[in-house]
Every structure is written in C-alpha cells, then in structure tokens.
Design a protein around this motif. Structure first.
Motif, short mmCIF file in Angstrom:
data_model
loop_
_atom_site.label_atom_id
_atom_site.label_comp_id
_atom_site.label_asym_id
_atom_site.label_seq_id
_atom_site.Cartn_x
_atom_site.Cartn_y
_atom_site.Cartn_z
N UNK A 198 0.81 -1.23 0.00
CA UNK A 198 0.00 0.00 0.00
C UNK A 198 0.84 1.27 0.00
N UNK A 199 1.99 1.24 0.66
CA UNK A 199 2.85 2.43 0.71
C UNK A 199 3.29 2.84 -0.69
N UNK A 200 3.60 1.87 -1.53
CA UNK A 200 4.03 2.16 -2.89
C UNK A 200 2.96 2.81 -3.73
N UNK A 201 1.71 2.61 -3.36
CA UNK A 201 0.58 3.21 -4.08
C UNK A 201 0.01 4.42 -3.36
N UNK A 202 0.72 4.93 -2.36
CA UNK A 202 0.30 6.15 -1.63
C UNK A 202 -1.12 6.03 -1.08
N UNK B 135 -5.40 16.77 -4.80
CA UNK B 135 -4.87 18.05 -5.29
C UNK B 135 -5.43 19.22 -4.50
N UNK B 136 -5.18 20.44 -4.90
CA UNK B 136 -4.42 20.79 -6.11
C UNK B 136 -2.93 20.55 -5.91
N UNK B 137 -2.22 20.36 -7.05
CA UNK B 137 -0.81 20.07 -7.02
C UNK B 137 -0.04 21.28 -7.53
N UNK B 138 0.88 21.78 -6.71
CA UNK B 138 1.70 22.93 -7.08
C UNK B 138 3.17 22.55 -7.01
N UNK C 125 5.19 17.55 -4.27
CA UNK C 125 3.82 17.95 -4.58
C UNK C 125 3.50 17.45 -5.98
N UNK C 126 3.24 16.17 -6.10
CA UNK C 126 3.06 15.58 -7.41
C UNK C 126 1.99 14.50 -7.37
N UNK C 127 1.40 14.25 -8.53
CA UNK C 127 0.38 13.20 -8.63
C UNK C 127 0.99 11.80 -8.73
N UNK C 128 2.23 11.72 -9.11
CA UNK C 128 2.83 10.42 -9.39
C UNK C 128 2.95 9.58 -8.12
#
Length: 255
Positions: A111-115, A122-125, A134-137
């Motif tokens: 689960x940690x690997x998939x956040x 978001x929002x992501x800045x 601060x990323x979606x990845x």
C-alpha cells in the motif's frame, strides 16, 4: 454359560478392543489420536516407542527474500544503485548484500508504494524547497520512472546500461540525478527519485529482516545495535557498554 466362561468372554472382548486401539490409534469423536494420549494406553507395549522432535522455531533462511514488484532487470538496476549509496567497505557489507533492493521491492509492492494513506485530490503545485513532493505520481511509478531514466541517461553518456557501468561512472550518474539534472516523465525532477532511492536504501539496510532487508542482521551488527529485545534493564544499569547479539522480531517466535 458358566461364570468362568463368562469372565473369559469379557476378557477376550477387552483384549480385542485393546488390540484394535493399538493398531489404529485412539479415536475420540471420530478423530484418530496418537502422541501422548495414545501412548498412555499402550505404554506397557515394549515394541512401541515414542520420539519427540524439537524443531527450531526460527528458520535459518529468510522466506521474505523474493521479488514481489520488480522484474529481474529492474531488480538488478536497483541493486547496482543501492550499492553505490551504501557500498561495501572495511566496516561490513554493502546494501546489495544486505538485500536493500528486496526491501524496496516489498515496499513498492504494498500500500505504501501506491500512496494509499496519502491525500491525492490536489491541487498540485510546484513544491518550495522546504516542502515535500507535490506531485500526482505514485511512489512505485516514480521509482520505475527513475530506473528507466538511469538506463536512458547512462546510455546517452556512456553507451551502456547503468548496472554495467564502472563504479565511478555510476556515482557520476547518481550525482546528476541527485542534483535534478535529469527530467523524468511528467516533468518530475530526478532529485525526487534520488531522494526516494536514498531513503529506501537506508531503511533496507537497517530495518528488521522481516521486511526483506538487513540480511542476517548484519546492518545492525555494524552499528552494534541489539535489535528487538524484550528489555534492557540489566544492561542499562551496568556502567560498561555491553554488546549484545542482535535479535529480529521473529527471534521471539519460539518464546
């Protein structure tokens, strides 16, 4: 039937039943029982012996050393990278021998690997220097992107994959990544990947072996860390430093 014949008949029945129990095991409620309970009924039979085998509670091999996320090639690249972050020296083994890559593999597979526990809406800045990523990845995707870029960058600079580079060349590649000189897909900086790689490497070196790393607790041994012990009362009260053999969490399985 005479009284003597009646007694002989009862004895014959008891003998037959006793013989049956000895040959088939004791049955209670339809379940065949042996071991201690069965031996109580047949202990006078000198032809029957009961042996007790004391099996070790802790296996000598670590069953957690198996790939759950990486392909074999990704695993080899990770091994090469972690060894340059924590190399073998006179003090002891490096991250490769300590199975840090196995630890990373297991963390990214879970689960940690998939956040899973992170806020993901978001929002992501763009992060400031004092902020975290601060990323979606996802972490697992960031790591795979980093591994792919290690090979791409290595081939651009040296015409060979990262794992096949000389140690000094691997250091130069990792330095470039740590300084953010390479852009991963999605415009993610390579410094984010390097930070994740470094953190996971050190965790894999020093985490409990139940998580796949810290092979044979040698990471702890180098630091003279005693590992997971129930108490240290006597040692703390002593004026001198007492070096203890490290124990992992599964060391308590036989208690």
């Amino acid at each position: 039937m005479s009284e003597q014949e009646n007694k002989n008949s009862v004895l014959d029945k008891r003998s037959s039943r006793r013989t049956f129990i000895k040959n088939s095991g004791l049955t209670v409620g339809g379940v065949v029982l042996g071991g201690a309970l069965g031996s109580l009924l047949i202990k006078d039979d000198k032809s029957t012996t009961t042996e007790t085998h004391n099996h070790a509670a802790t296996p000598t091999a670590n069953p957690n050393v198996a790939l759950m996320f990486f392909t074999p090639n990704q695993y080899q690249v990770t091994q090469a990278a972690v060894e340059r972050i924590f190399p073998e020296d006179a003090n002891g083994p490096g991250a490769k021998e300590l199975n840090a890559a196995i630890y990373i593999d297991h963390q990214l597979a879970g689960p940690w690997g998939s956040n899973v526990k992170d806020y993901r809406l978001g929002a992501f800045y763009k992060a400031e220097e004092n902020q975290g990523p601060q990323t979606k990845i996802l972490r697992k995707d960031l790591f795979l992107a980093g591994l792919n870029s290690l090979n791409t960058y290595s081939n651009e600079q040296y015409k060979v994959d990262f794992k096949d580079l000389e140690a000094i060349q691997q250091d130069e590649v990792l330095l470039a990544f740590s300084e953010g000189k390479v852009e991963l897909y999605g415009k993610v900086s390579s410094s984010q990947f390097f930070s994740l790689l470094r953190t996971l490497t050190l965790e894999g070196v020093y985490a409990d072996p139940m998580y796949g790393g810290n092979n044979k607790m040698e990471g702890w041994s180098m630091r003279k860390y005693p590992g997971s012990r129930m108490q240290y009362v006597a040692e703390i009260q002593d004026d001198k430093f007492i070096e203890l053999e490290p124990q992992s969490l599964n060391s308590h399985m036989g208690h």
